[in-house]
Structure formats: C-alpha cells, structure tokens
Design an enzyme around this catalytic site. Structure first.
Site, short mmCIF file in Angstrom:
data_model
loop_
_atom_site.label_atom_id
_atom_site.label_comp_id
_atom_site.label_asym_id
_atom_site.label_seq_id
_atom_site.Cartn_x
_atom_site.Cartn_y
_atom_site.Cartn_z
N CYS A 178 16.36 20.46 -10.75
CA CYS A 178 16.78 20.44 -12.16
C CYS A 178 15.69 20.88 -13.13
O CYS A 178 15.92 20.92 -14.34
CB CYS A 178 17.28 19.05 -12.53
SG CYS A 178 15.97 17.80 -12.71
N ASP A 237 -0.54 4.17 1.02
CA ASP A 237 -1.06 5.05 2.06
C ASP A 237 -0.08 5.10 3.23
O ASP A 237 0.90 4.35 3.27
CB ASP A 237 -2.46 4.62 2.51
CG ASP A 237 -2.50 3.21 3.12
OD1 ASP A 237 -1.71 2.95 4.05
OD2 ASP A 237 -3.32 2.38 2.68
N HIS A 289 5.96 -0.44 -2.74
CA HIS A 289 5.37 0.20 -3.92
C HIS A 289 5.42 1.72 -3.83
O HIS A 289 4.76 2.41 -4.61
CB HIS A 289 3.92 -0.25 -4.12
CG HIS A 289 3.80 -1.66 -4.58
ND1 HIS A 289 2.61 -2.36 -4.57
CD2 HIS A 289 4.73 -2.53 -5.07
CE1 HIS A 289 2.81 -3.59 -5.02
NE2 HIS A 289 4.08 -3.72 -5.32
N ASN A 339 0.82 -1.20 0.00
CA ASN A 339 0.00 0.00 0.00
C ASN A 339 0.86 1.26 0.00
O ASN A 339 1.90 1.31 0.65
CB ASN A 339 -0.91 0.01 1.23
CG ASN A 339 -1.81 -1.21 1.27
OD1 ASN A 339 -2.07 -1.84 0.26
ND2 ASN A 339 -2.27 -1.57 2.46
#
Length: 267
Positions: free
Chosen positions: A171, A109, A124, A107
């Site tokens: 950048c 979150d 992830h 998750n």
C-alpha cells in the site's frame, strides 16, 4: 532455592504444565546488551522510553529506524548461548514426558529459534520482521508482517529523512519494526499471542522466569496472584533477589544452571 530444589520442581508431578518466561538476561552471554541490567552496554539510559515509542516513530520515522537498526545489527551477529540450547533441550524433555511446555520471550532477537525452541511465543515481536503502519493492510496489523531481509535500507543510510524510510510493497505506507513499543498494547498484533500467554499462565503448575527484571507488562500480568492458580513460581537470576513475595530465586546465571538442569533431567 538450591539446585536440588530446582530440579525437583522441574521434574514435578506427572502432567505438570510448565511456562517459562525469558528476558534480556538470557541473551547477555551472547553479547546482546540488556535494556535495564547492570551490564555496561545496557541501553536503558539512552532515552529508550522516548525512542522506543510509536510517538517517536511518527515524529521522526527515519531516526527511529536508524536507532533500531543499530541494535538489530548487533543482535543479528549473536549466536545462541548455553541457556538458549538448554531451554530447547528442556522443551524436548517435556515433550517426551507428554507434558505441556511454553516458552515466552520478551526478547526480539532470534536466538531461541536458532537454538531449536519450537513452543515459542515472542510477545514483544521479532527483529527479523517488519510491518506496515496502515491497519488493515495485508502487511500490517492486526496480523500481517514481512521479512526484514526483503527491505532496502540503502536510501535511508545514504540520506536519512522521512522520505527515505522503507515503504510497504502493498500500500506504500511507511514500514516500521515489528516490535512492541512502550506506548502500545499487547493487543496491537495477533503474533504477540497475549491471550494465549495469559491462558497458559492460568493453568500452569510451574512458572519459571529467567533473566528478566520484572519491569514490563507481561511479567507483571503473568506473576499476578489472581492469574496463577497455585503454580510454583521460580526466578533464575544471579542477583538472588526475589522480585515478589512467593517467588523463589535461583541465584545462578542461566547459561550455567540450565545446562546442568537438562543434564540432570536426562540422567
């Protein structure tokens, strides 16, 4: 698998090494829809394999950002549920026992952190971070990120276009969400800690999957028989369906069974 068998497995022998892998199902009770689940808000049908990709971002970066921001806003308003809090308490119990424990979540979150989990890998990415698209930039891969809260999305909302996508302060390249897209590899960014997760899985004696559909790369790799060296493998899933041979299932909702588990451990 009944509750007593689950408790006995978690207590295990002295020196047990535990790896827990959570998926979207653990956050469903907090109001965050899953990607593939049966809940009405699941977003799998919403072209997620197209929109959740680097290719989609390169083609229409403004639309990619708006799609993610809509989901991110929903997640930001969520609070940890009893499953998140129980996992943090489980980790503390393991520490008091002098045992190794790692929580890996699919998750993005921040509910595990809010609940107090510390031995945590977000394989992830995380919704509260962004990163530069320019490899080698200090705000980009292989290791750089910056807080999402520092970004100004006013121009994007006012006039959605590729030109209004937030730019890197270092950048001036475009920024992107710090999430793993479907057409990317776990090795894209060091914060995913993919090799650390695989090493932990290799030496774990207990592996517990919670609220995952076993439909993404990390669950496939961790549950491989060649990787797990004789570990007991359990899935906590209300469906009661075992995803692979050899994985025992606890047919309960995580927010119900996990608080009961940590209460029993503390007794």
């Amino acid at each position: 698998m009944d509750f007593d068998a689950l408790l006995a497995s978690v207590r295990g022998p002295v020196g047990q090494k535990t790896l827990v892998v959570t998926g979207a199902g653990v956050s469903l009770a907090s109001g965050i829809p899953t990607f593939r689940g049966p809940d009405p808000g699941a977003v799998w049908a919403n072209d997620v394999t197209e929109k959740g990709t680097w290719a989609y971002f390169k083609r229409v970066p403004h639309e990619s950002w708006l799609w993610y921001l809509k989901r991110f806003e929903l997640a930001r308003g969520a609070k940890p549920n009893d499953a998140h809090r129980a996992l943090a308490a489980w980790e503390q119990w393991q520490r008091r026992q002098g045992r190794e424990f790692l929580l890996v979540t699919q998750n993005v979150d921040t509910l595990h952190e809010q609940a107090g989990s510390q031995a945590l890998v977000k394989v992830h990415g995380s919704l509260d971070r962004a990163r530069c698209t320019q490899r080698g930039c200090k705000q980009g891969p292989p290791s750089g990120t910056l807080p999402m809260a520092e970004l100004d999305f006013g121009p994007l909302h006012a006039d959605p276009s590729p030109e209004s996508v937030p730019r890197c302060p270092a950048c001036r390249s475009r920024l992107r969400p710090h999430v793993l897209w479907f057409d990317e590899l776990y090795t894209e960014h060091t914060s995913y800690q993919f090799e650390h997760v695989l090493r932990t899985a290799k030496y774990a004696t207990l592996v517990v999957f919670i609220g995952t559909s076993f439909s993404v790369g990390i669950t496939d790799r961790v549950s491989e028989k060649g990787l797990l060296n004789g570990a007991r493998v359990i899935s906590i899933d209300p469906s009661g369906v075992s995803p692979h041979q050899g994985i025992q299932v606890v047919a309960e909702r995580a927010e119900v069974v996990l608080p009961r588990l940590v209460d029993a451990l503390a007794a």
